[in-house]
Scaffold this active site. Structure first.
Site, PDB file in Angstrom:
ATOM      1  N   GLY A 224      11.118   1.043   4.511  1.00 50.25           N
ATOM      2  CA  GLY A 224      10.657  -0.196   3.905  1.00 50.25           C
ATOM      3  C   GLY A 224       9.276  -0.130   3.302  1.00 50.25           C
TER       4      GLY A 224
ATOM      5  CG  ASP B 178      11.547  10.913   9.122  1.00 50.50           C
ATOM      6  OD1 ASP B 178      11.813  12.016   8.613  1.00 50.50           O
ATOM      7  OD2 ASP B 178      11.327   9.885   8.454  1.00 50.50           O
TER       8      ASP B 178
ATOM      9  CE  LYS C 205       8.410   1.575   8.678  1.00 49.32           C
ATOM     10  NZ  LYS C 205       8.686   2.613   9.672  1.00 49.32           N
TER      11      LYS C 205
ATOM     12  CB  ILE D 221      -0.976   0.042   1.196  1.00 50.94           C
ATOM     13  CG1 ILE D 221      -0.222  -0.024   2.530  1.00 50.94           C
ATOM     14  CG2 ILE D 221      -1.983  -1.079   1.099  1.00 50.94           C
ATOM     15  CD1 ILE D 221      -1.127   0.174   3.740  1.00 50.94           C
TER      16      ILE D 221
END
Length: 692
Positions: A109, A231, A127, A103
């Site tokens: 990753g 992040d 994930k 998706i």
């Protein structure tokens, strides 16, 4: 100026409330929950322009001469292996999870949609690593599993499990994090789909601020656990219906972790990260950069403006919303010490800025209590005359008292006592008690300033500054001392520093407005007074100040409207009504119309019922004199037959009789014989001529 303020460094650790998107101030368009199957990519590929070596950052997997680039291979520069191929495909089973397809892909990753066959086929997300040969990436995945097991917050994606599955080519085990499926759109997608006048455009500033205010408690929660996110960017926030979720926790590490790799994104990451490592301040830097990217046409945020922001001359949004600009400047300051030091503090200022933004955009007030200053307790001038500087000092809101301060209870007992009396009460306290209470020390500074003892105020503030470093209140009280002493340029600089640090607060804007007004800078004064008044009508001093500035700029009608907007519930409503009437009387020898006279008559009638007799008669004299001067020049063309003004016909003889009556009434009220005689003489001087 240091950003350090009272309160917890980590900010709020409480959970955010569901359904609060918009902070109760703005309705943010909901994003429909998406059918999970619609998110599956038909042809999952990493675009060539996003393929980089995980070790040295060099471009890899790029095509040449019309041929597509390789999705697996070795970096030409450092020979590190790379692979951009998904490691799972539809129908694969990873433990109890049935894979349905890819998706999305991210820095660490591929992300897969799956069903949990052990729990009612619930939708989950797996994930995995982009490159299983990257030791740092593998370590980050393990760290994500460890930290996220501790995290439980409604605005942070929930981690359900951690599983491993063999690599289809090498057979080496690959780790996958299992997390809840959040069916919505990322803020990057929402911004990309936003249209204004049919064209792609940045998000409305109020909507973007609402997103930040909603997600900041999640940062406060993480910081309270001694974790940093690292992040943050628009890609990593998902809106689903009316709720936000912080996703992609792969960069989360402990603040004292000096060994783990630090993940971030160019254009968002704080510049000191490589040398100093992550911190609360570096996390909040990314929030500021995200806000800038969401609200600006900001194509150069990774190049020209990598570590800076456009100026207001370059970005009209910043020129329109100065407080928002200043908030971003503080959040993204090159020096971490000058940024916000807690998510809670940044959210407080953002919420206040949001109120300002909405008030300007919707032309209606959005009041709210300040977290840093107390309420306004007095107005320095309720006339058209500029206030005395020391009256401004006594009227400006006072910084909130730290409830944990040893002297907080004593100061609370002083209430609204005059500052001169507060000074006497404080000086009567034992020296040891004052020495242990920074709040009592600052109150003594304020009281000394208010009574004009500037030497004592300076001495006490120097002592406070030596003990407390760059506390913003040092700048505030130093500005008050300069203002009271007439050092207006110096005061403006000090109050400007407080405005930079606390861009959402009304108090520094009121102080800057007063300085500008006293310097004769009506335009600047009107700007600051107008911002405060437009946002919150409880700051009545801003209404009087704005009206005064408008009068000096020749905008009498606007000034009268501002005076008229002072709420009926305000103790200064009558004074504002009187100031409005007086404004209508200034320089009206040539432009006063019959309609104006009718308006003045109505206003005076309302005031006469509320003013003391002496005050009312003096105001009547001003009205009669203004009307008389107008008639001396020319009779208004729209004057109605039989029109009256304070019970007198609008004719020279009748107006003189009205003035005579007012003077004689004042004479009867006078207690001094000489003054009484003077008033009678004036009455005789204006009395209409008669044969007797």
């Amino acid at each position: 100026m240091s950003s350090r303020t009272r309160g917890s460094r980590g900010g709020s650790t409480g959970r955010s409330r569901r359904g609060n998107l918009g902070a109760g101030l703005i309705e943010v368009p909901p994003v429909p929950y998406k059918d999970p199957m619609s998110a599956i990519m038909v042809d999952p590929q990493v675009p060539e322009n996003k393929r980089f070596c995980s070790n040295c950052g060099e471009p890899v997997g790029r095509g040449r001469d019309g041929s597509p680039g390789r999705t697996e291979g070795f970096c030409r520069k450092c020979r590190t292996a790379f692979s951009f191929e998904p490691k799972l495909k539809a129908d694969d089973r990873v433990g109890q999870y049935e894979v349905l397809g890819c998706i999305a892909h991210g820095g660490l990753g591929w992300i897969y949609l799956a069903k949990d066959k052990n729990v009612s086929d619930r939708w989950v997300v797996l994930k995995g690593l982009l490159d299983s040969g990257d030791a740092d990436a593998m370590a980050a995945a393990a760290a994500e599993r460890k930290f996220l097991a501790e995290v439980s917050h409604p605005s942070i994606v929930q981690i359900l499990n951690f599983v491993q599955h063999p690599d289809p080519k090498t057979g080496a085990p690959v780790g996958y994090i299992v997390m809840e499926y959040v069916g919505g759109s990322s803020l990057k997608q929402i911004r990309g789909e936003h249209r204004s006048a049919g064209l792609a455009a940045p998000l409305p500033v109020a909507q973007a601020i609402a997103y930040a205010v909603e997600i900041l408690p999640a940062f406060g929660y993480l910081h309270g656990l001694n974790l940093v996110y690292n992040d943050f960017k628009p890609d990593n926030i998902i809106q689903s219906e009316e709720q936000l979720k912080l996703i992609d926790m792969g960069g989360v590490i402990h603040m004292d972790d000096l060994d783990s790799a630090i993940y971030g994104t160019k254009g968002f990451q704080a510049p000191e990260i490589a040398e100093d490592g992550p911190s609360v301040e570096s996390d909040l830097y990314t929030v500021g950069r995200t806000l800038a990217v969401l609200t600006l046409d900001f194509k150069g945020y990774t190049t020209t403006y990598l570590n800076s922001l456009p100026t207001p001359a370059e970005a009209p949004l910043f020129a329109r919303h100065e407080s928002f600009y200043k908030l971003l400047l503080r959040a993204t300051h090159p020096n971490p010490e000058l940024r916000f030091d807690s998510a809670e503090q940044m959210a407080q200022q953002l919420t206040a800025v949001l109120r300002e933004v909405l008030s300007l955009e919707k032309d209606e007030q959005h009041p709210g209590a300040s977290a840093m200053f107390g309420p306004e307790v007095r107005v320095p001038s309720t006339t058209a005359l500029a206030p005395d500087p020391r009256a401004v000092v006594r009227a400006l809101p006072v910084p909130q008292v730290d409830r944990n301060d040893p002297g907080a209870q004593f100061l609370g007992g002083l209430g609204a006592v005059e500052l001169s009396e507060q000074r006497a009460a404080l000086l009567a306290q034992p020296g040891e008690a004052v020495a242990k209470s920074p709040e009592m020390q600052l109150r003594l500074v304020l009281a000394a300033t208010a009574v004009g003892d500037y030497a004592d105020a300076d001495r006490r503030l120097d002592e406070f500054e030596n003990a407390n470093g760059g506390d913003w209140r040092t700048f505030w009280y130093r500005g008050l001392i300069c203002l009271a002493g007439g050092l207006l340029t110096r005061a403006r600089g000090l109050f400007g520093a407080v405005y930079d640090a606390l861009p959402g607060e009304a108090a520094p804007k009121l102080a800057l407005a007063a300085c500008a007004e006293l310097e004769g800078d009506a335009r600047t004064a009107a700007g600051f007074y107008g911002t405060v008044w437009r946002t919150d009508h409880s700051y009545v001093s801003a209404a009087f100040g704005l009206a005064r500035a408008l009068l000096r700029d020749g905008q009498r009608d606007l000034a009268v409207r501002v005076f008229g907007a002072v709420p009926l519930t305000s103790t200064h409503h009558t004074a504002a009504a009187e100031a409005a009437l007086r404004a209508l009387l200034v320089d009206r020898d040539r432009d006063l119309t019959g309609a104006d006279l009718a308006d003045i008559d109505l206003r005076y009638g309302w005031l006469a019922e509320r003013l003391d007799p002496e005050h009312a008669h003096r105001l009547a004299l001003e009205v009669f004199e203004t009307a008389g001067r107008r008639l001396d020049v020319q009779v208004p063309a729209d004057l109605r037959a039989g029109q009256q003004l304070i019970g007198c016909a609008v004719q020279e003889r009748a107006l003189r009789a009205g003035m005579e009556h007012a003077y004689r009434s004042l004479a009867r009220l006078a207690t001094d014989r000489a003054r009484r005689v003077e008033l009678v003489d004036r009455a005789n001087a204006v009395r209409p001529r008669t044969l007797i």
